[in-house]
Design an enzyme around this catalytic site. Structure first.
Site, PDB file in Angstrom:
ATOM      1  N   GLU A  58       1.649   3.727  -3.262  1.00 52.59           N
ATOM      2  CA  GLU A  58       0.257   3.635  -3.743  1.00 52.59           C
ATOM      3  C   GLU A  58       0.114   3.861  -5.235  1.00 52.59           C
ATOM      4  OE1 GLU A  58       0.920   4.671  -0.792  1.00 52.59           O
ATOM      5  OE2 GLU A  58      -0.517   3.646   0.499  1.00 52.59           O
ATOM      6  N   HIS A 127      -6.922  11.216   8.246  1.00 54.01           N
ATOM      7  CA  HIS A 127      -7.264   9.798   8.163  1.00 54.01           C
ATOM      8  C   HIS A 127      -8.763   9.543   8.267  1.00 54.01           C
ATOM      9  CE1 HIS A 127      -2.956   9.468   8.893  1.00 54.01           C
ATOM     10  NE2 HIS A 127      -3.033   8.208   8.505  1.00 54.01           N
TER      11      HIS A 127
END
Lengths: 328, 374
Positions: A58, A127
């Site tokens: 990322e 999440h």
């Protein structure tokens, strides 16, 4: 009737076709058709140059995307979920958001960061975080949060065409939801302006302000309350930054009551900002009761369904808050 | 001021060019490296000399202005490392791209920003190259993307610029610089991977000045062979104190990238005379003797001067005249930088966004608003 997923797919397809400089990168966006199938068919149509699968890096690929934007490519950088954007948040804030200002306008960063944000179903604490408040905090960024298919398509197109870094916070649970889309909304040039809220339902007794999935819950609550004679005005913010507080103020002047609804945590959240701004503006004198916030519960998201369900603002929570503020 | 003619000499007396032996580069995953001889013309030599000397004097002037509290905040000086930015710049084209970290004044000058605009940016004036909005670590110009404050973050950015170069097919390369300290950042390894995977025309350059702030390379890195750290990316270790060595290595690297072979890595072994920044005296983690030794044996400007004089490319007097001219330029620039006004308060809200209709920005309270134009 078009699902949010298909609306996003259409937007990407149309913008890739319209401008050669637009390209999509992220994990699984190409050959897998997208982790949530948002980019289905695009790699087949546009190839390796325009739709790029990245390794699980990322910070690296976000920095690469920002660098490409500095030379006037127009990247769409997908985070598989915004939870993973935390790995790359330095690139979003320090390299993307601040650069135009630091360079006194000599360098622009026309990039879009998009992906699912907030709670899903049973994906637990790591999440499920909502990043609207975090990204909405930073000058230099634009932050949008679509609810309907029209929002999704129009805002994504507007974001890609915008010369500034835009964070687009989608919602995984909305991807499969179909919405009516007008003829106009299906045109290739349809954009939803960034920075303008939409009144989804007119009302007179209370203003409900929300963004993303909770907008749907507000409309459900409004339908239930209408049977009891309470007419709610439901505002879909659409953009978190720059926030269209004028639309909220005008509504509060009319209804005299305000309830904000969001999925994120209460402390320093979107609702907190709305309340602060209402206090500072002309609408304060029109409030007949303190503004009320409905938010996610102030805990990391638990897994068990009964616990998770009680951590997310439900229709009953909105109805309860409305009745409290109206003192009924 | 009157100009004293120190000597009069017919320029036909000088050699037009000379050939020099330069140090062989250590190679990683490369069969051949850059040439071990370099040809330098008189014009080139004078240009390299003047540029390096300008950077040297500009940095020393910045030191002075900082101690006078006319420059504030962070100030990371480049004196000692001049051969790196000059050697790199002369090896590439103006259409190529450069990005570096915060020790950026030398690159800013090499990429074309006048000294007065650099100093005025350091002193926070409206005549600064970004109107006083950026400061020491955030200076930009065409094909130069700063000046970046977050250690290592500029490396993925550089690879992104290289991706754009490849995307547009314009045969340009991007020099992506970082230090020995930054070399241990994870995002750099992520970038190596993607640059190699996608064959990006990115030249990774590690300016190894032996210390990351107060930490020597031995204390920070399990492997100090920075030119090998790219693993699957070929690498060169270069004498960063020799402008010709840097130039030849950079030419080699640029040719490699332009041929579409993918990224390449260069480690420039160099040295900074100043501490990490102006708040670091630079002697708690290294000895004065070490600094003095580098100054006397490896100073990049002295090295070039000696070479030019010994091969009759220039005379000592001529180089002294250049020194005088440089000092004058720096003085004038400093004069500008200390007298130019600060940016007007109206500038505070500008350029938050690009190409955006004007809007209002909140100040320290709800009644103070600034207009933002872009």
């Amino acid at each position: 009737q078009v699902t949010v997923r298909d609306a996003l797919n259409q937007a990407l397809d149309e913008e890739l076709e319209r401008d050669e400089r637009v390209f999509l990168l992220g994990e699984e966006v190409a050959q897998y058709d997208g982790a949530y199938k948002i980019s289905r068919g695009l790699w087949k149509k546009y190839g390796d140059k325009r739709v790029i699968d990245t390794p699980i890096s990322e910070m690296g690929f976000t920095g690469i995307a920002v660098g490409a934007a500095m030379v006037w490519l127009r990247p769409v950088c997908e985070f598989m979920t915004f939870n993973f954007s935390m790995q790359a948040i330095d690139q979003v804030i320090n390299s993307a958001a601040k650069t135009c200002y630091m360079s006194s306008g000599s360098i622009a960063v026309p990039i879009v960061f998009r992906g699912p944000n907030g709670a899903s179903a049973g994906v637990a604490a790591q999440h499920s975080q909502c990043f609207a408040a975090w990204y909405g905090h930073c000058p230099g960024l634009k932050v949008v949060s679509p609810w309907s298919s029209e929002d999704a398509k129009g805002l994504l197109k507007a974001s890609i065409r915008d010369d500034n870094p835009v964070v687009m916070l989608e919602n995984e649970l909305l991807y499969g939801v179909p919405f009516e889309m007008s003829e106009q909304a299906q045109s290739k040039d349809f954009v939803v302006p960034i920075g303008k809220a939409k009144i989804e339902r007119q009302g007179t007794h209370v203003t409900l302000v929300s963004h993303s999935r909770p907008v749907g819950h507000c409309l459900e609550a409004a339908a239930v309350l209408a049977k009891e004679g309470v007419e709610c005005e439901v505002i879909n913010l659409r953009t978190i930054r720059p926030m269209d507080i004028e639309t909220v103020e005008a509504s509060v002047v009319k209804t005299n009551h305000l309830v904000t609804v969001e999925g994120g945590w209460p402390q320093f959240g979107v609702g907190a900002e709305i309340c602060a701004r209402i206090m500072e503006g002309s609408a304060f004198n029109y409030l007949d009761a303190p503004a009320v916030r409905v938010t996610g519960a102030d805990v990391p998201m638990p897994y068990a369904k009964i616990l998770e369900d009680n951590c997310i603002p439900q229709v009953k929570d909105i109805i309860f808050a409305v009745k409290k503020t109206l003192n009924i | 001021a009157s100009r004293v003619v120190v000597a009069s000499r017919n320029y036909a007396d000088f050699a037009s060019e000379a050939t020099f032996e330069i140090k062989k580069c250590d190679l990683h995953r490369l069969e051949e490296g850059p040439s071990t001889t370099a040809v330098m013309t008189r014009e080139e030599g004078l240009h390299y000399y003047k540029t390096m000397q300008t950077i040297r004097r500009m940095e020393l002037k910045s030191d002075q202005l900082y101690k006078q509290k006319i420059i504030r905040g962070f100030c990371h000086l480049y004196d000692g490392q001049e051969a790196c930015c000059v050697g790199l710049e002369v090896a590439i084209k103006p259409t190529d791209h450069v990005i570096t970290a915060y020790r950026a004044h030398g690159f800013t000058y090499a990429r074309g920003v006048p000294v007065r605009e650099i100093l005025a940016e350091l002193t926070g004036r409206k005549g600064g190259c970004v109107k006083g909005k950026g400061g020491s670590m955030h200076m930009y110009t065409k094909n130069f993307y700063g000046g970046n404050g977050i250690v290592g973050a500029q490396v993925p950015l550089g690879a992104g610029i290289a991706l754009a170069c490849k995307y547009f097919g314009k045969n340009e390369v991007c020099l992506t610089l970082y230090g020995d300290g930054a070399a241990n950042q994870g995002q750099i390894f992520e970038t190596y991977n993607m640059a190699a995977l996608w064959k990006l025309p990115c030249i990774f350059i590690c300016e190894n000045n032996r210390y990351g702030m107060g930490t020597s390379v031995e204390r920070a890195a399990a492997s100090t062979d920075y030119y090998k750290r790219g693993d699957f990316i070929p690498g060169l270790r270069v004498d960063g104190m020799d402008v010709l060595c840097v130039r030849e290595a950079a030419k080699f690297a640029a040719e490699y990238c332009r041929a579409g072979k993918g990224p390449i890595l260069m480690e420039l072994q160099t040295y900074r005379y100043h501490g990490h920044s102006m708040s670091d005296p630079g002697i708690s983690y290294r000895t004065r003797e070490e600094i003095q030794e580098v100054r006397s044996k490896s100073d990049p400007i002295t090295l070039l001067k000696d070479r030019m004089v010994n091969t009759n490319l220039a005379s000592i007097e001529e180089l002294k005249e250049i020194d005088v001219a440089v000092r004058k330029e720096i003085e004038e620039a400093a004069q500008f930088a200390t007298t130019d006004p600060e940016p007007p308060l109206e500038e505070l809200g500008n350029h938050i966004y690009f190409n955006e209709p004007p809007f209002e920005v909140r100040g320290p309270n709800q009644w103070i608003r600034y207009k933002s134009v872009s």
